[in-house]
Design a protein around this motif. Structure first.
Motif, short mmCIF file in Angstrom:
data_model
loop_
_atom_site.label_atom_id
_atom_site.label_comp_id
_atom_site.label_asym_id
_atom_site.label_seq_id
_atom_site.Cartn_x
_atom_site.Cartn_y
_atom_site.Cartn_z
N LYS A 204 0.85 -1.19 0.00
CA LYS A 204 0.00 0.00 0.00
C LYS A 204 0.88 1.24 0.00
O LYS A 204 2.00 1.22 0.51
N LEU A 205 0.35 2.31 -0.56
CA LEU A 205 1.10 3.56 -0.63
C LEU A 205 1.39 4.13 0.76
O LEU A 205 0.55 4.06 1.66
N VAL A 206 2.57 4.69 0.93
CA VAL A 206 2.90 5.46 2.13
C VAL A 206 2.12 6.76 2.09
O VAL A 206 1.98 7.39 1.03
N THR A 207 1.61 7.18 3.22
CA THR A 207 0.84 8.44 3.28
C THR A 207 1.49 9.49 4.18
O THR A 207 1.10 10.64 4.15
N GLU A 208 2.51 9.08 4.98
CA GLU A 208 3.15 10.02 5.90
C GLU A 208 4.56 10.37 5.42
O GLU A 208 5.24 9.54 4.81
N LEU A 209 4.98 11.57 5.73
CA LEU A 209 6.34 12.02 5.37
C LEU A 209 7.29 11.73 6.54
O LEU A 209 7.80 12.63 7.20
N LYS B 24 3.42 14.85 -3.46
CA LYS B 24 3.06 15.29 -4.80
C LYS B 24 1.84 16.21 -4.70
O LYS B 24 1.08 16.17 -3.74
N TYR B 25 1.64 17.04 -5.73
CA TYR B 25 0.52 17.97 -5.73
C TYR B 25 -0.82 17.27 -5.53
O TYR B 25 -1.76 17.82 -4.96
N SER B 26 -0.91 16.00 -5.96
CA SER B 26 -2.16 15.25 -5.83
C SER B 26 -2.23 14.45 -4.53
O SER B 26 -3.20 13.75 -4.28
N GLY B 27 -1.18 14.55 -3.69
CA GLY B 27 -1.23 13.94 -2.37
C GLY B 27 -0.33 12.75 -2.15
O GLY B 27 -0.03 12.39 -1.01
N GLU B 28 0.11 12.07 -3.23
CA GLU B 28 0.95 10.88 -3.07
C GLU B 28 2.34 11.25 -2.57
O GLU B 28 2.84 12.35 -2.82
N VAL B 29 2.97 10.31 -1.85
CA VAL B 29 4.31 10.52 -1.32
C VAL B 29 5.33 10.00 -2.32
O VAL B 29 5.21 8.88 -2.82
N LEU B 30 6.34 10.82 -2.62
CA LEU B 30 7.37 10.49 -3.59
C LEU B 30 8.74 10.47 -2.93
O LEU B 30 8.99 11.18 -1.94
N MET B 31 9.65 9.68 -3.51
CA MET B 31 11.06 9.76 -3.17
C MET B 31 11.66 10.90 -4.00
O MET B 31 11.66 10.84 -5.23
N SER B 32 12.16 11.93 -3.34
CA SER B 32 12.68 13.11 -4.03
C SER B 32 14.12 12.91 -4.47
O SER B 32 14.99 12.55 -3.66
N ALA B 33 14.40 13.13 -5.74
CA ALA B 33 15.76 13.02 -6.25
C ALA B 33 16.67 14.05 -5.59
O ALA B 33 17.82 13.75 -5.23
N GLU B 34 16.17 15.27 -5.44
CA GLU B 34 16.97 16.34 -4.85
C GLU B 34 17.31 16.05 -3.39
O GLU B 34 18.45 16.23 -2.94
N ARG B 35 16.32 15.57 -2.64
CA ARG B 35 16.57 15.27 -1.23
C ARG B 35 17.46 14.03 -1.07
O ARG B 35 18.20 13.92 -0.09
N TRP B 36 17.39 13.11 -2.02
CA TRP B 36 18.30 11.96 -2.02
C TRP B 36 19.74 12.45 -2.13
O TRP B 36 20.62 12.01 -1.39
N LYS B 37 19.99 13.38 -3.04
CA LYS B 37 21.34 13.92 -3.21
C LYS B 37 21.77 14.70 -1.96
O LYS B 37 22.93 14.62 -1.54
N ASP B 38 20.84 15.45 -1.37
CA ASP B 38 21.16 16.20 -0.14
C ASP B 38 21.58 15.26 0.98
O ASP B 38 22.49 15.57 1.76
N GLU B 39 20.91 14.11 1.08
CA GLU B 39 21.26 13.14 2.13
C GLU B 39 22.65 12.55 1.88
O GLU B 39 23.44 12.40 2.81
N ILE B 40 22.96 12.23 0.63
CA ILE B 40 24.30 11.71 0.29
C ILE B 40 25.36 12.75 0.68
O ILE B 40 26.41 12.41 1.24
N GLU B 41 25.08 14.01 0.38
CA GLU B 41 26.03 15.08 0.74
C GLU B 41 26.22 15.16 2.25
O GLU B 41 27.35 15.26 2.74
N MET B 42 25.13 15.10 3.00
CA MET B 42 25.22 15.22 4.46
C MET B 42 25.99 14.04 5.06
O MET B 42 26.84 14.22 5.93
#
Length: 203
Positions: free
Chosen positions: A80-85, A93-111
């Motif tokens: 089932k889809l994840v609903t919490e962040l 997403k604008y329609s409410g679904e939770v996505l894995m963000s490419a930008e935040r993925w890179k930010d985590e690698i940097e950190m």
């Protein structure tokens, strides 16, 4: 070898002109290094879901283009889809679904790697080694319609040979954190990259 001995499910690959022998001495070409992670399950359809993994469903919609997709997040214990962040890498997403963000993925690698030196982001690359482009990607091990369509177009021609096409059919592709520069959702988008198949064609 080091990351595998530490227990990480990672495949490390060299790409680009230096690995392929298409550069010349003195040109000082960058070293292209791809880190393909198998610890997450990339799904083409819901039936690809696996228990115990972070499951990400490749999504194509009206805002994505060829070779671009969004990644819907599914639960680890039920398909089932994840609903919490609950993860810093997730966005809504604008329609409410939770996505894995490419930008935040890179930010985590940097950190995570900030203590290893000066970390720089250059489009899909996050690197802390001078003259290296290091791309942290997700491996896609399922057959892809895009690749099959290309194989069908090439079948019966003198080149590529049938043996290469068969190898391409089972080769992994990768999702790299790189959105289309003209898209509003470019921070969330991932690009499909058939690097292994491209290397087969070159060699």
């Amino acid at each position: 070898m080091k990351v595998q001995l530490l227990g990480y499910k990672i495949k490390c690959l060299h790409f680009g002109s230096q690995a392929e022998g298409t550069t010349v001495p003195g040109l000082q070409s960058d070293i292209d290094f791809l880190i393909g992670r198998n610890s997450l399950n990339i799904m083409r359809v819901r039936r690809d879901w696996k228990a115990g993994f972070i499951n990400l469903l490749m999504l194509y919609d009206e805002i994505t283009s060829t070779q671009q997709c969004l990644l819907h997040v599914y639960r680890m214990n039920t398909p089932k889809l994840v609903t919490e962040l609950f993860d810093n890498r997730f966005v809504r997403k604008y329609s409410g679904e939770v996505l894995m963000s490419a930008e935040r993925w890179k930010d985590e690698i940097e950190m995570i790697n900030k203590d290893k030196g000066d970390v720089t982001q250059n489009w899909p690359s996050v690197s802390w080694i001078h003259n290296w482009d290091m791309v942290h990607a997700f491996a896609v091990c399922k057959p892809l319609p895009e690749i099959q369509h290309w194989i069908d177009k090439c079948t019966g021609r003198p080149w590529p040979p049938a043996q290469l096409l068969e190898a391409a059919r089972v080769a992994s592709c990768f999702l790299v954190p790189a959105g289309h520069p003209d898209h509003d959702c470019k921070r969330e988008e991932w690009r499909l990259s058939p690097d292994l198949i491209e290397r087969m064609l070159l060699l």
